[in-house]
Design an enzyme around this catalytic site. Sequence first.
Site, PDB file in Angstrom:
ATOM      1  N   SER A 146       0.802  -1.372  -0.235  1.00 45.26           N
ATOM      2  CA  SER A 146      -0.203   0.089  -0.008  1.00 45.26           C
ATOM      3  C   SER A 146       1.044   1.190  -0.185  1.00 45.26           C
ATOM      4  CB  SER A 146      -0.927  -0.129   1.453  1.00 45.26           C
ATOM      5  OG  SER A 146      -1.741  -0.518   1.335  1.00 45.26           O
ATOM      6  N   GLY A 147       0.571   2.369  -0.778  1.00 44.17           N
ATOM      7  CA  GLY A 147       1.418   3.445  -0.373  1.00 44.17           C
ATOM      8  C   GLY A 147       2.571   3.169  -0.862  1.00 44.17           C
ATOM      9  N   GLY A 163      -4.662   0.276   2.964  1.00 42.26           N
ATOM     10  CA  GLY A 163      -6.281   1.110   2.782  1.00 42.26           C
ATOM     11  C   GLY A 163      -7.353   0.636   3.565  1.00 42.26           C
ATOM     12  N   GLY A 209      -9.762  -1.285   1.882  1.00 35.00           N
ATOM     13  CA  GLY A 209      -9.430  -2.763   1.570  1.00 35.00           C
ATOM     14  C   GLY A 209      -9.270  -3.414   2.758  1.00 35.00           C
ATOM     15  N   THR A 210      -8.030  -2.957   3.053  1.00 34.94           N
ATOM     16  CA  THR A 210      -6.933  -3.880   4.250  1.00 34.94           C
ATOM     17  C   THR A 210      -8.210  -3.632   5.826  1.00 34.94           C
ATOM     18  OG1 THR A 210      -5.191  -3.388   3.431  1.00 34.94           O
ATOM     19  CG2 THR A 210      -4.924  -3.918   5.961  1.00 34.94           C
ATOM     20  N   THR A 218      -5.217   5.239  -1.237  1.00 38.64           N
ATOM     21  CA  THR A 218      -5.417   6.178  -1.977  1.00 38.64           C
ATOM     22  C   THR A 218      -7.124   6.980  -1.276  1.00 38.64           C
ATOM     23  OG1 THR A 218      -7.408   5.011  -2.335  1.00 38.64           O
ATOM     24  CG2 THR A 218      -5.130   5.394  -3.789  1.00 38.64           C
ATOM     25  N   LYS A 263     -23.902   9.940  11.906  1.00 34.18           N
ATOM     26  CA  LYS A 263     -23.447  10.160  13.390  1.00 34.18           C
ATOM     27  C   LYS A 263     -22.422   8.443  13.328  1.00 34.18           C
ATOM     28  CE  LYS A 263     -25.957  12.143  16.430  1.00 34.18           C
ATOM     29  NZ  LYS A 263     -26.262  13.618  15.417  1.00 34.18           N
ATOM     30  N   ASP A 274     -24.395   5.878  16.999  1.00 35.75           N
ATOM     31  CA  ASP A 274     -26.064   6.017  16.894  1.00 35.75           C
ATOM     32  C   ASP A 274     -26.699   5.033  16.671  1.00 35.75           C
ATOM     33  OD1 ASP A 274     -25.903   6.043  13.965  1.00 35.75           O
ATOM     34  OD2 ASP A 274     -27.470   8.147  14.232  1.00 35.75           O
ATOM     35  N   GLU A 292     -15.666  -2.585  -3.092  1.00 31.63           N
ATOM     36  CA  GLU A 292     -15.716  -3.665  -3.701  1.00 31.63           C
ATOM     37  C   GLU A 292     -16.817  -4.353  -3.818  1.00 31.63           C
ATOM     38  OE1 GLU A 292     -13.106  -4.134  -5.288  1.00 31.63           O
ATOM     39  OE2 GLU A 292     -11.384  -2.290  -3.492  1.00 31.63           O
TER      40      GLU A 292
END
Length: 349
Positions: A12-13, A67, A69-70, A94, A214, A217, A277
């Site tokens: 990632s990243g 991300g 997804g993880t 992202t 919120k 809630d 997804e």
Amino acid sequence: MRRARVIYNPTSGKEIMKQNLADILAVLERAGYETSAYATTPEPNSAAKEARRAGLAGFDLVVAAGGDGTINEVVNGIAPLEKRPKMAIIPAGTTNDYARALRVPRNNVKAAAEVILKQQTVKMDIGKTDHDYFINIAAGGHLTELTYDVPSELKSVFGYLAYLAKGAELLPRIKPIPMKLVYDDGVYEGNASMFFLGLTNSVGGFEQIAPDAKLDDGKFSLIIVKTANIFEIVHLVALMMNGGKHIRDPRILYTKTAKLEVLPKTDDRLMINLDGEYGGDAPMTFTNLHQHIEMYANLDDIPDEAVVGSEEDDGYDFVSKEFIQEVEHLSQEDLDGDGKIADDQKEQE
């Protein structure tokens, strides 16, 4: 000592987690956690399986680093457990919608880890279907299908701008889908280009889709877009970006609900999007699990109206304990025969 397990996506990243892992582990140690790390693999549900293992092994904290997804996978790993560890997130993807909602820094992984040092948490609602859990959104209809068509490399480079570009390309192909939606306060039966369930106010980098959402809630924000007209949809988007005014438009049904049942009215396929997804096809039922997972968050920066808080008033509970301790410290001589504080003690106070 409490134990923490960092579950990180090494890709990632631009591999930012691999480069900063030592600093992140050091921060967690400062927070009082004996910390270890696990790098996810290409194996399906790698993060979910490790999160479940850590939860069953009695870890106090599971940190999802990667991300959205993880983060989704880690939640799916611990959500079914009867005793669930706390969670923290270190965004390295992202759009990082979940980090945005929790006000966790999105451009500095070490700063994101340091949020744990503040010892601030919120018990977050999560969503559940028959088979999966989700943390941010569930949606269905032609307006949502653009997320499947954006190439992953484009997401990495341009983030949510890629979604906007692809969405503009797909708008001419949008058509209404007959559907039946059963929610807490009623039933919608008719054509819609999209239904949307939100758990936070941050979706695709925007914070106005569900402006009054919120985090805890017990309710989803439900949006049903009735129109499939291109120009009307563009107008609704403009209203959304202008302070969330779309929720008062008659072409939108906007309400709060703890449960939603989605039933297609024709043989047309109705694909469901869970956290960006593909999550299966309708019919499907969605349930809000109220305050299900305790997450570290930057509560100082989260608006007060976005968090209900625990059902117990922590401040009141603290005062109650203080009072009880004071009473217990009173010696028997300080009490008269009727169990009242003696006069001389009262005068001293």
